[in-house]
Write a protein that holds these residues in place. Sequence first.
Motif, PDB file in Angstrom:
ATOM      1  N   GLU A  27      11.790  85.815  24.642  1.00  0.00           N
ATOM      2  CA  GLU A  27      12.611  86.465  25.666  1.00  0.00           C
ATOM      3  C   GLU A  27      13.805  85.588  26.030  1.00  0.00           C
ATOM      4  OE1 GLU A  27      11.691  89.639  27.443  1.00  0.00           O
ATOM      5  OE2 GLU A  27      10.873  89.605  25.412  1.00  0.00           O
ATOM      6  N   LEU A  28      14.952  86.225  26.177  1.00  0.00           N
ATOM      7  CA  LEU A  28      16.177  85.547  26.594  1.00  0.00           C
ATOM      8  C   LEU A  28      16.489  85.876  28.046  1.00  0.00           C
ATOM      9  CD1 LEU A  28      18.915  84.053  25.982  1.00  0.00           C
ATOM     10  CD2 LEU A  28      19.816  86.322  25.408  1.00  0.00           C
ATOM     11  N   LEU A  29      16.821  84.853  28.822  1.00  0.00           N
ATOM     12  CA  LEU A  29      17.388  85.022  30.152  1.00  0.00           C
ATOM     13  C   LEU A  29      18.695  84.241  30.194  1.00  0.00           C
ATOM     14  CD1 LEU A  29      14.199  85.389  30.632  1.00  0.00           C
ATOM     15  CD2 LEU A  29      14.725  84.873  33.028  1.00  0.00           C
ATOM     16  N   ASP A  30      19.776  84.893  30.643  1.00  0.00           N
ATOM     17  CA  ASP A  30      21.028  84.156  30.766  1.00  0.00           C
ATOM     18  C   ASP A  30      21.033  83.374  32.066  1.00  0.00           C
ATOM     19  OD1 ASP A  30      21.521  86.081  32.725  1.00  0.00           O
ATOM     20  OD2 ASP A  30      23.597  86.409  32.101  1.00  0.00           O
ATOM     21  N   THR A  31      22.102  82.616  32.313  1.00  0.00           N
ATOM     22  CA  THR A  31      22.173  81.763  33.494  1.00  0.00           C
ATOM     23  C   THR A  31      22.025  82.575  34.771  1.00  0.00           C
ATOM     24  OG1 THR A  31      23.607  80.225  32.302  1.00  0.00           O
ATOM     25  CG2 THR A  31      23.590  80.068  34.701  1.00  0.00           C
ATOM     26  N   ASN A  32      22.652  83.737  34.821  1.00  0.00           N
ATOM     27  CA  ASN A  32      22.572  84.566  36.024  1.00  0.00           C
ATOM     28  C   ASN A  32      21.144  85.010  36.300  1.00  0.00           C
ATOM     29  OD1 ASN A  32      25.375  84.416  36.332  1.00  0.00           O
ATOM     30  ND2 ASN A  32      25.713  86.229  35.056  1.00  0.00           N
ATOM     31  N   ALA A  33      20.415  85.392  35.249  1.00  0.00           N
ATOM     32  CA  ALA A  33      19.030  85.824  35.426  1.00  0.00           C
ATOM     33  C   ALA A  33      18.143  84.661  35.861  1.00  0.00           C
ATOM     34  CB  ALA A  33      18.494  86.437  34.134  1.00  0.00           C
ATOM     35  N   VAL A  34      18.346  83.492  35.266  1.00  0.00           N
ATOM     36  CA  VAL A  34      17.551  82.320  35.640  1.00  0.00           C
ATOM     37  C   VAL A  34      17.802  81.955  37.102  1.00  0.00           C
ATOM     38  CG1 VAL A  34      17.126  79.879  35.208  1.00  0.00           C
ATOM     39  CG2 VAL A  34      17.477  81.438  33.284  1.00  0.00           C
ATOM     40  N   ARG A  35      19.067  81.985  37.506  1.00  0.00           N
ATOM     41  CA  ARG A  35      19.405  81.658  38.897  1.00  0.00           C
ATOM     42  C   ARG A  35      18.724  82.627  39.852  1.00  0.00           C
ATOM     43  NH1 ARG A  35      24.642  82.006  38.454  1.00  0.00           N
ATOM     44  NH2 ARG A  35      24.840  79.819  37.819  1.00  0.00           N
ATOM     45  N   ALA A  36      18.729  83.912  39.511  1.00  0.00           N
ATOM     46  CA  ALA A  36      18.093  84.912  40.372  1.00  0.00           C
ATOM     47  C   ALA A  36      16.586  84.699  40.452  1.00  0.00           C
ATOM     48  CB  ALA A  36      18.404  86.316  39.847  1.00  0.00           C
ATOM     49  N   VAL A  37      15.962  84.390  39.319  1.00  0.00           N
ATOM     50  CA  VAL A  37      14.519  84.138  39.300  1.00  0.00           C
ATOM     51  C   VAL A  37      14.177  82.904  40.126  1.00  0.00           C
ATOM     52  CG1 VAL A  37      12.648  83.377  37.801  1.00  0.00           C
ATOM     53  CG2 VAL A  37      14.036  85.335  37.142  1.00  0.00           C
ATOM     54  N   ASN A  38      14.980  81.865  40.028  1.00  0.00           N
ATOM     55  CA  ASN A  38      14.741  80.664  40.837  1.00  0.00           C
ATOM     56  C   ASN A  38      14.729  80.999  42.322  1.00  0.00           C
ATOM     57  OD1 ASN A  38      14.389  78.765  38.826  1.00  0.00           O
ATOM     58  ND2 ASN A  38      16.517  78.103  38.804  1.00  0.00           N
ATOM     59  N   GLN A  39      15.703  81.799  42.749  1.00  0.00           N
ATOM     60  CA  GLN A  39      15.781  82.166  44.162  1.00  0.00           C
ATOM     61  C   GLN A  39      14.610  83.047  44.578  1.00  0.00           C
ATOM     62  OE1 GLN A  39      19.607  84.039  44.623  1.00  0.00           O
ATOM     63  NE2 GLN A  39      20.767  82.154  44.180  1.00  0.00           N
ATOM     64  N   HIS A  40      14.258  83.994  43.726  1.00  0.00           N
ATOM     65  CA  HIS A  40      13.220  84.969  44.068  1.00  0.00           C
ATOM     66  C   HIS A  40      11.838  84.351  44.071  1.00  0.00           C
ATOM     67  CE1 HIS A  40      10.435  88.369  43.334  1.00  0.00           C
ATOM     68  NE2 HIS A  40      11.301  89.088  44.024  1.00  0.00           N
ATOM     69  N   ASP A  41      11.532  83.522  43.061  1.00  0.00           N
ATOM     70  CA  ASP A  41      10.191  82.959  42.894  1.00  0.00           C
ATOM     71  C   ASP A  41      10.094  81.489  43.266  1.00  0.00           C
ATOM     72  OD1 ASP A  41       8.676  85.231  41.840  1.00  0.00           O
ATOM     73  OD2 ASP A  41      10.076  85.134  40.173  1.00  0.00           O
ATOM     74  N   ARG A  42      11.157  80.951  43.856  1.00  0.00           N
ATOM     75  CA  ARG A  42      11.171  79.553  44.301  1.00  0.00           C
ATOM     76  C   ARG A  42      10.793  78.600  43.172  1.00  0.00           C
ATOM     77  NH1 ARG A  42       8.392  80.174  50.368  1.00  0.00           N
ATOM     78  NH2 ARG A  42       9.935  81.681  51.146  1.00  0.00           N
ATOM     79  N   LEU A  43      11.448  78.806  42.045  1.00  0.00           N
ATOM     80  CA  LEU A  43      11.247  77.937  40.894  1.00  0.00           C
ATOM     81  C   LEU A  43      12.396  76.952  40.785  1.00  0.00           C
ATOM     82  CD1 LEU A  43      10.068  80.619  38.304  1.00  0.00           C
ATOM     83  CD2 LEU A  43       8.647  79.104  39.705  1.00  0.00           C
ATOM     84  N   ALA A  44      12.261  76.031  39.858  1.00  0.00           N
ATOM     85  CA  ALA A  44      13.304  75.022  39.662  1.00  0.00           C
ATOM     86  C   ALA A  44      13.688  74.953  38.185  1.00  0.00           C
ATOM     87  CB  ALA A  44      12.818  73.662  40.161  1.00  0.00           C
TER      88      ALA A  44
END
Length: 473
Positions: free
Chosen positions: A264-281
Amino acid sequence: MNAPLPNTFFDVDARRPVPPAMLEGLKARFGERCSTARAVCEQHGRDESPIDVPPPEVVVFCESNDDVAAVVQLAHAHAVPVIPYGVGSSLEGHLLAVQGGVSIDLSRMNRVLRINAEDLTVTVQAGVTRTQLNREIKDTGLFFPIDPGADASIGGMSATRASGTNAVRYGTMRENVLGLTVVTASGELIHTGTRARKSSAGYDLTRLFVGSEGTLGVMTEITLRLYPLPEAVSAAICSFPSIDAAVQTTIQVIQMGVPIARCELLDTNAVRAVNQHDRLALAESPMLLMEFHGSEAGVAEQAQTVQEIARDFGGTDFDWATTPEARTKLWTARHHAYFAAIQTRPGCRVVTSDTCVPISRLAESINDSVAEAEEAGLPYFIVGHVGDGNFHLAYLIDPAVPAERETAERLNLQMVERALRLEGTCSGEHGVGLHKMGFLVTEAGSGAVEQMRLIKRALDPRNIMNPGKIFAL
């Protein structure tokens, strides 16, 4: 090819009202399970698409094959449209009541009917969801691999020929549906296929209904292939300096024949959104999320090969997840990417692509699409099942600004035209619905679409089965 624009998907004059006699018949048969409440109808008259259509007039909550047959028989007698409804997660307007009519809610048909573990098959009602199915069969040592992201119903997944994150190894619903129980347009109950692994007996009606988006009949029971749980499973994430580097890694992995289960590919925008939503780093750069299935030795060999390929393209920060808890955390984040991205622009609607191209043309397709997205200036994100050449570029638009919708549709048109030039398809898994009707004609050709119309007219002469979808009659 003309890009579909807002408010051009349906004709108000084409709506067919539910006559009083039919409504009385439905209420007599179903009682409180027949609803004309505005809130209920509106809930069943929208999905995850950006398209707004008036809701159905009536919603009937069915609990058996006979229930569905009774609704369809009444609809057939009065020439009133019926639209199957699962969980409402479709993205292309499949369940919208463009000609009015009755929404058949199948969510209460949610029983796993028969598990044949020794044959690696299961039969379920259409309202069973993929997570429910895997929860109920977990003690058998088997699992159902098709994972479109949303917790969709098996009926909806079959209707759209869904695939998702595991398709690169396990295929799509087309390969994994063995048989069906279907209510036809006249209200007759028929059965297609068997539990046997193959058959050459007559027309393949199962494959005809799978992917028909409710336009030929209502699927009520589905027999599926199951697979043994792998001995070993390992997931990994790897960050890349660019989307191109991540895509080139994927191409090399597939061309070398590595039997990767998920890529699966996630671009920078998707990764940033996931970090905010799921409190990941997670590192906020393009990322591949991969999974390997097999024996302990096989998984280790696959992982080592992929890691070496990734390093050749600048892949860094390999992070391995071998425990079920760690893998679940990673894949939950991936499944949340769509809704996480939406939350970055409150009140937005999403115009999303679903193109799929031969793996050798994937880099060109994604790179040119990204360049166009950047130039347009609309907020966007990319997620993709890139292991099989499928990716989704989604634009976050303000529904109060028509110019944003028009720009997103223009970009979507350009992306589809590019995919078709590269010998790909306008839809790898979402289906046609309303949004891609013009694209289908360009992809398949007017002659092929006319053959589809002939099938539709033959099986549904009164045009009551989810009319106005896939193509216009």
